[in-house]
Design an enzyme around this catalytic site. Sequence first.
Site, PDB file in Angstrom:
ATOM      1  CB  CYS A  38     103.562  35.610  33.774  1.00  0.00           C
ATOM      2  SG  CYS A  38     105.195  34.835  33.463  1.00  0.00           S
TER       3      CYS A  38
ATOM      4  CB  CYS B  75     107.179  34.760  29.856  1.00  0.00           C
ATOM      5  SG  CYS B  75     107.376  33.543  31.303  1.00  0.00           S
ATOM      6  CB  SER B  76     102.557  33.924  28.840  1.00  0.00           C
ATOM      7  OG  SER B  76     103.490  32.808  28.200  1.00  0.00           O
ATOM      8  CB  CYS B  77     104.102  31.396  34.282  1.00  0.00           C
ATOM      9  SG  CYS B  77     105.746  31.208  33.809  1.00  0.00           S
TER      10      CYS B  77
END
Lengths: 94, 197
Positions: free
Chosen positions: B105, B108-110
């Site tokens: 991602c 971000c951090s999906c």
Amino acid sequence: MARINDVGGMTGFGVIDTTDDAEPFHADWEARVFALQRALLVKKIFNLDEFRDAVETMPPQEYLAASYYERWFHAIRTLLERKGVIGEGALDDD
Amino acid sequence: MSGTDTHDDAVISRQVRRLESLLEEKGIVGGDTVDEVIDGFLAGASPVNGAKVTARAWTDPAYRERLLADGTAAVGELGFSSGGVQKQRLRVVENTAGTHNIIVCTLCSCYPLRLLGPSPGWYKSEAYRSRVVRDPRGVLADFGVTLPESVDITVWDSSAETRYMVLPRRPAGTDDLSEEELAGLVTRNGLIGTAVL
């Protein structure tokens, strides 16, 4: 304009620490921030897009200096202050 | 890791506690809710779940087809949701002899938490997010994985609406293993694509 979180393809972030870091939280407050975010989403105090926007619009220097859950806490606080749920500076030390 | 540990944990923990008290006073988040959410998350999110999905796909060709066609529905068959608080679509991408997949991602951090468990620190780091889309072979080498040049590498960048999971290749010589034994071979990094099994 690209936001500071949009790092795909950029250079200069150094080597990847591939340590198998299975510990989800490194301090109790990180777990609590994580849970508060979920609880506030469920209560519809803010939605996930607003939350993400609040992380992504952090001033670049602050964003880069902050740890992952520091960014989350910043976003939660920003949104709650903006929506008048808590007063500005309500969380700061006296 | 993203950022550094230069901040004072004591300051932020105090601020978080103050926020919890304020939200409780206002009746927005109850006193036990935070602990319940943490416990529920830690109990429900694990790479064991993604491993079960993988082993089922390896042993049941019809399930594999359904999984690749509609990941959200297929993991639902096994009792797993792919979304968090808001609905997200799960797309499962299959490694083959000619293609290797990696997920990231960049923004971000999906990540499919329920199926993969809490994400490792490196997944959330700028170092991984910035580089894997530019130099996936180099990143794989950092994880000790070298693939032949003939293998194409596809990097899948998650979004607010879509999460990805890699369906790893079934290791050779595992024909005699049960579904449960096969699930035991699947690792979290295998499901991200930074390991081959």
